[in-house]
Design a protein around this motif. Structure first.
Motif, PDB file in Angstrom:
ATOM      1  N   ALA A 112       4.086 -30.770  20.670  1.00 15.82           N
ATOM      2  CA  ALA A 112       4.322 -30.477  19.256  1.00 15.82           C
ATOM      3  C   ALA A 112       3.953 -29.026  18.970  1.00 15.82           C
ATOM      4  O   ALA A 112       2.905 -28.538  19.390  1.00 15.82           O
ATOM      5  N   GLY A 113       4.837 -28.344  18.231  1.00 14.17           N
ATOM      6  CA  GLY A 113       4.586 -26.957  17.861  1.00 14.17           C
ATOM      7  C   GLY A 113       4.263 -26.820  16.388  1.00 14.17           C
ATOM      8  O   GLY A 113       3.348 -27.492  15.875  1.00 14.17           O
ATOM      9  N   LYS A 114       4.995 -26.001  15.686  1.00 15.50           N
ATOM     10  CA  LYS A 114       4.733 -25.708  14.276  1.00 15.50           C
ATOM     11  C   LYS A 114       4.801 -26.969  13.411  1.00 15.50           C
ATOM     12  O   LYS A 114       5.702 -27.777  13.549  1.00 15.50           O
ATOM     13  N   ASP A 115       3.820 -27.100  12.523  1.00 14.08           N
ATOM     14  CA  ASP A 115       3.787 -28.207  11.574  1.00 14.08           C
ATOM     15  C   ASP A 115       4.827 -27.951  10.485  1.00 14.08           C
ATOM     16  O   ASP A 115       4.743 -26.972   9.744  1.00 14.08           O
ATOM     17  N   LEU A 116       5.824 -28.844  10.402  1.00 15.63           N
ATOM     18  CA  LEU A 116       6.889 -28.701   9.418  1.00 15.63           C
ATOM     19  C   LEU A 116       6.610 -29.479   8.146  1.00 15.63           C
ATOM     20  O   LEU A 116       7.414 -29.458   7.212  1.00 15.63           O
ATOM     21  N   GLY A 152       4.481 -34.986   8.297  1.00 20.62           N
ATOM     22  CA  GLY A 152       4.343 -35.673   9.579  1.00 20.62           C
ATOM     23  C   GLY A 152       5.370 -35.284  10.620  1.00 20.62           C
ATOM     24  O   GLY A 152       5.541 -35.988  11.618  1.00 20.62           O
ATOM     25  N   ILE A 153       6.054 -34.158  10.433  1.00 15.81           N
ATOM     26  CA  ILE A 153       7.081 -33.686  11.359  1.00 15.81           C
ATOM     27  C   ILE A 153       6.627 -32.361  11.979  1.00 15.81           C
ATOM     28  O   ILE A 153       6.060 -31.509  11.293  1.00 15.81           O
ATOM     29  N   PHE A 154       6.901 -32.203  13.277  1.00 15.71           N
ATOM     30  CA  PHE A 154       6.537 -30.977  13.974  1.00 15.71           C
ATOM     31  C   PHE A 154       7.746 -30.432  14.728  1.00 15.71           C
ATOM     32  O   PHE A 154       8.592 -31.201  15.201  1.00 15.71           O
ATOM     33  N   GLN A 155       7.801 -29.135  14.817  1.00 16.50           N
ATOM     34  CA  GLN A 155       8.812 -28.513  15.668  1.00 16.50           C
ATOM     35  C   GLN A 155       8.481 -28.827  17.128  1.00 16.50           C
ATOM     36  O   GLN A 155       7.315 -28.860  17.513  1.00 16.50           O
ATOM     37  N   VAL A 156       9.516 -29.081  17.927  1.00 16.84           N
ATOM     38  CA  VAL A 156       9.292 -29.311  19.359  1.00 16.84           C
ATOM     39  C   VAL A 156       9.053 -27.970  20.037  1.00 16.84           C
ATOM     40  O   VAL A 156       9.890 -27.055  19.957  1.00 16.84           O
ATOM     41  N   ARG A 209      -2.106 -33.368  36.012  1.00 23.73           N
ATOM     42  CA  ARG A 209      -1.430 -32.674  34.916  1.00 23.73           C
ATOM     43  C   ARG A 209      -1.323 -33.585  33.689  1.00 23.73           C
ATOM     44  O   ARG A 209      -1.478 -33.131  32.552  1.00 23.73           O
ATOM     45  N   ALA A 210      -1.072 -34.870  33.913  1.00 26.98           N
ATOM     46  CA  ALA A 210      -0.978 -35.820  32.802  1.00 26.98           C
ATOM     47  C   ALA A 210      -2.291 -35.887  32.030  1.00 26.98           C
ATOM     48  O   ALA A 210      -2.303 -35.932  30.794  1.00 26.98           O
ATOM     49  N   ARG A 211      -3.415 -35.862  32.741  1.00 28.56           N
ATOM     50  CA  ARG A 211      -4.724 -35.873  32.066  1.00 28.56           C
ATOM     51  C   ARG A 211      -4.892 -34.621  31.201  1.00 28.56           C
ATOM     52  O   ARG A 211      -5.394 -34.683  30.082  1.00 28.56           O
ATOM     53  N   GLU A 212      -4.478 -33.479  31.725  1.00 30.23           N
ATOM     54  CA  GLU A 212      -4.583 -32.235  30.963  1.00 30.23           C
ATOM     55  C   GLU A 212      -3.736 -32.291  29.690  1.00 30.23           C
ATOM     56  O   GLU A 212      -4.168 -31.856  28.616  1.00 30.23           O
ATOM     57  N   LEU A 213      -2.541 -32.829  29.792  1.00 28.78           N
ATOM     58  CA  LEU A 213      -1.649 -32.909  28.635  1.00 28.78           C
ATOM     59  C   LEU A 213      -2.227 -33.813  27.561  1.00 28.78           C
ATOM     60  O   LEU A 213      -2.232 -33.466  26.375  1.00 28.78           O
ATOM     61  N   VAL A 214      -2.727 -34.970  27.983  1.00 27.46           N
ATOM     62  CA  VAL A 214      -3.272 -35.926  27.014  1.00 27.46           C
ATOM     63  C   VAL A 214      -4.526 -35.367  26.358  1.00 27.46           C
ATOM     64  O   VAL A 214      -4.720 -35.474  25.140  1.00 27.46           O
ATOM     65  N   GLU A 215      -5.401 -34.742  27.159  1.00 26.76           N
ATOM     66  CA  GLU A 215      -6.659 -34.213  26.627  1.00 26.76           C
ATOM     67  C   GLU A 215      -6.435 -33.058  25.652  1.00 26.76           C
ATOM     68  O   GLU A 215      -7.260 -32.808  24.768  1.00 26.76           O
ATOM     69  N   SER A 216      -5.311 -32.374  25.766  1.00 23.99           N
ATOM     70  CA  SER A 216      -5.035 -31.253  24.862  1.00 23.99           C
ATOM     71  C   SER A 216      -4.770 -31.723  23.436  1.00 23.99           C
ATOM     72  O   SER A 216      -4.958 -30.968  22.478  1.00 23.99           O
ATOM     73  N   GLY A 217      -4.297 -32.977  23.278  1.00 21.11           N
ATOM     74  CA  GLY A 217      -4.011 -33.519  21.960  1.00 21.11           C
ATOM     75  C   GLY A 217      -2.702 -33.042  21.357  1.00 21.11           C
ATOM     76  O   GLY A 217      -2.357 -33.420  20.237  1.00 21.11           O
ATOM     77  N   ARG A 218      -1.944 -32.218  22.079  1.00 16.68           N
ATOM     78  CA  ARG A 218      -0.692 -31.675  21.536  1.00 16.68           C
ATOM     79  C   ARG A 218       0.546 -32.391  22.066  1.00 16.68           C
ATOM     80  O   ARG A 218       1.656 -32.108  21.622  1.00 16.68           O
ATOM     81  N   PHE A 219       0.350 -33.288  23.027  1.00 13.88           N
ATOM     82  CA  PHE A 219       1.495 -33.873  23.718  1.00 13.88           C
ATOM     83  C   PHE A 219       1.632 -35.362  23.416  1.00 13.88           C
ATOM     84  O   PHE A 219       0.636 -36.080  23.243  1.00 13.88           O
ATOM     85  N   SER A 220       2.860 -35.811  23.386  1.00 12.90           N
ATOM     86  CA  SER A 220       3.152 -37.239  23.237  1.00 12.90           C
ATOM     87  C   SER A 220       4.178 -37.639  24.281  1.00 12.90           C
ATOM     88  O   SER A 220       4.847 -36.792  24.890  1.00 12.90           O
ATOM     89  N   LEU A 240      16.704 -26.731  16.806  1.00 13.69           N
ATOM     90  CA  LEU A 240      16.555 -27.654  15.680  1.00 13.69           C
ATOM     91  C   LEU A 240      15.781 -28.917  16.048  1.00 13.69           C
ATOM     92  O   LEU A 240      15.680 -29.836  15.239  1.00 13.69           O
ATOM     93  N   ALA A 241      15.212 -28.962  17.260  1.00 11.88           N
ATOM     94  CA  ALA A 241      14.509 -30.165  17.697  1.00 11.88           C
ATOM     95  C   ALA A 241      13.182 -30.321  16.965  1.00 11.88           C
ATOM     96  O   ALA A 241      12.398 -29.378  16.846  1.00 11.88           O
ATOM     97  N   ALA A 242      12.939 -31.522  16.465  1.00  5.86           N
ATOM     98  CA  ALA A 242      11.681 -31.864  15.796  1.00  5.86           C
ATOM     99  C   ALA A 242      11.176 -33.171  16.362  1.00  5.86           C
ATOM    100  O   ALA A 242      11.957 -33.997  16.862  1.00  5.86           O
ATOM    101  N   VAL A 243       9.869 -33.371  16.270  1.00  5.47           N
ATOM    102  CA  VAL A 243       9.261 -34.593  16.805  1.00  5.47           C
ATOM    103  C   VAL A 243       8.409 -35.259  15.732  1.00  5.47           C
ATOM    104  O   VAL A 243       7.719 -34.584  14.958  1.00  5.47           O
ATOM    105  N   VAL A 244       8.483 -36.586  15.692  1.00  3.54           N
ATOM    106  CA  VAL A 244       7.608 -37.392  14.848  1.00  3.54           C
ATOM    107  C   VAL A 244       6.549 -38.011  15.751  1.00  3.54           C
ATOM    108  O   VAL A 244       6.855 -38.920  16.531  1.00  3.54           O
ATOM    109  N   PRO A 245       5.299 -37.534  15.725  1.00  2.00           N
ATOM    110  CA  PRO A 245       4.241 -38.206  16.497  1.00  2.00           C
ATOM    111  C   PRO A 245       4.083 -39.636  15.994  1.00  2.00           C
ATOM    112  O   PRO A 245       3.901 -39.871  14.803  1.00  2.00           O
ATOM    113  N   SER A 246       4.178 -40.608  16.910  1.00  2.00           N
ATOM    114  CA  SER A 246       4.293 -42.012  16.520  1.00  2.00           C
ATOM    115  C   SER A 246       3.253 -42.845  17.247  1.00  2.00           C
ATOM    116  O   SER A 246       3.196 -42.854  18.481  1.00  2.00           O
TER     117      SER A 246
END
Length: 475
Positions: free
Chosen positions: A162-166, A169-173, A184-195, A262-268
């Protein structure tokens, strides 16, 4: 023009990761694992709210068309269309063709939602809140994906940063990440930015088609052609095979989502699983006091944290821990839940032998436009099947060169034509169909007809059917 979401369900995938219940000819989306409904039917249930959704469009293939129609009928679910893909071309061509169809049927301002038909999802308030957020973002011109909040550092999924907060509850991808290593998966999850990348999307049709035109014009060109040349067939629409086959074999992620701005992500955070292995089925279902998930008639002694699924056979297990026991009509899988990601090795070994090849590909139950049949037992010069015919349906007028048949009615009423003679049979009554006789079976009643068929003869293959007339246009 519609103000509702147009749901598009992708139901053509073939997979064997949940063998022996799931096979190439009967993949997991159409199998009843836990509970009375299949994954495909659960998907239909999630889009049954007529205030929110239009009637869905289903994309599938030739082999599954009658499964789709029958399981939707069981749900009393009206469908906008069942679209048949002539060849497998991954998700980008399927989504492009669907977008053209949605534009033609509902207008350029329509919002379409892409569903996988084989995911297990808890459709609670959190889920529908995410749907509403995605709908609002799509209305504002975003191509929206759903990012699942990770519960563990899984290596089985791709990830979305997730990038910029739009807002709302929507974020730019920021970027997509391929399936990572464990570290690597542990690093991604621990960062809190990835889904996790769920493979679910919400698109404004006009914007999506513009992005296809710019980023993947070859796909759009041939998808357009395949829709323009489509052909109606009973309740199905066949995309033009020559045009569709020219589409590159590529996913919507690679073709569009990783390239568009134009990609956006909804953290779910709703409960979600792609049910990629038997351990996922165990993890995502209610357990008894011993930690077991049991969908079977079973006797378990000193058995904990295990999965037992058997639609037909009684399972007796003793002294097991962390095991999967899954039985179909003709095969039983036993293995550690922790190893269930590797069922593909079993399937590969089965396919390597002529004796077991069919067991990896063909399910004992086959569906037809009139109903279907289950193979019960076969031997030298004989075969026994359970035949089921839906109310008001009839088989083709046909004959066989190599076999005779005995029919015994066990439920409902059968109208049987043999030569010039028409007979009505009810429960516990039977009839004999001589070799070479012209015959037909029909269900004139209001309930499903079931009968036992005993075939005898020198050759019992399904290709020994000479159809003289057929309601479904089959040769």
């Amino acid at each position: 023009m519609t103000q509702k979401i147009v749901p598009v369900v992708l139901a053509g995938g073939k997979g064997t990761r949940l063998w022996p219940l799931s096979r190439a000819a009967a993949p997991k989306q159409f199998i009843r694992f836990i509970g009375p409904k299949t994954l495909f039917q659960n998907t239909l249930e999630r889009i049954s709210d007529k205030a929110r959704y239009e009637a869905p469009i289903i994309l599938t293939n030739e082999d599954f068309r009658f499964l789709v129609a029958e399981q939707a009928r069981e749900m009393e679910m009206k469908l906008s269309s069942i679209i048949l893909e002539p060849v497998a071309r991954n998700t980008a061509p399927a989504v492009a063709a669907a977008a053209v169809l949605v534009r033609n049927m509902f207008g350029e301002d329509a919002i379409m939602q892409i569903f996988a038909s084989d995911h297990e999802i808890r459709a609670d308030e959190i889920y529908f809140d995410c749907i509403d957020k995605a709908f609002a973002a799509a209305q504002s011109g975003k191509l929206v994906t759903f990012g699942i909040t990770p519960t563990e550092p899984s290596t089985g999924y791709g990830y979305i940063e997730a990038g910029k907060d739009l807002g709302r509850g929507i974020f730019q991808v920021e970027r997509f990440v391929e399936k990572p290593s464990a570290e690597r998966a542990r690093e991604l999850v621990e960062s809190g930015r990835f889904s996790w990348n769920s493979g679910m999307f919400m698109f404004p049709v006009s914007i999506l088609l513009k992005e296809f035109a710019e980023l993947a014009p070859e796909i759009l060109e041939h998808a357009n052609e395949s829709v323009d040349r489509d052909v109606g067939d009973l309740d199905f629409t066949r995309l033009d095979g020559e045009a569709f086959a020219k589409c590159p074999d590529i996913s919507i992620d690679y073709a569009i989502m990783e390239k568009t701005e134009l990609a956006a992500v909804v953290p779910s955070s709703f409960r979600w699983s792609d049910l990629g292995a038997w351990n996922a089925l165990w993890e995502n279902n209610n357990k008894d006091a011993d930690g077991n998930v049991v969908e079977a008639e079973a006797t378990l002694i000193n058995t904990q944290n295990s999965l037992v699924v058997s639609p037909h056979l009684h399972i007796a297990a003793q002294g097991l821990e962390g095991m999967a026991i899954v039985a179909s009509e003709d095969a039983v899988y036993v293995g550690k839940l922790s190893d269930s990601q590797n069922v593909g090795q079993i399937v590969k070994a089965l396919k390597a032998s002529k004796k077991t090849q069919a067991m990896a590909e063909i399910h004992p139950t086959s569906y037809r436009p009139w109903g279907g049949y289950t193979s019960i037992i076969s031997g030298d010069r004989f075969q026994v099947k359970r035949i089921f015919v839906q109310p008001g349906k009839q088989l083709s007028l046909q004959k066989h060169h190599h076999r005779s048949e005995h029919w015994i009615v066990v439920k409902g009423t059968a109208e049987v034509t043999v030569g010039e003679t028409v007979s009505m049979l009810t429960e516990n009554e039977s009839i004999y169909i001589p070799l070479g006789a012209v015959h037909r079976l029909a269900n004139p009643g209001k309930i499903q007809l079931e009968l036992i068929e005993i075939q005898t003869g020198a050759y019992l293959g399904e290709d020994d059917i000479i159809r003289l007339t057929d309601d479904f246009g089959r040769n």
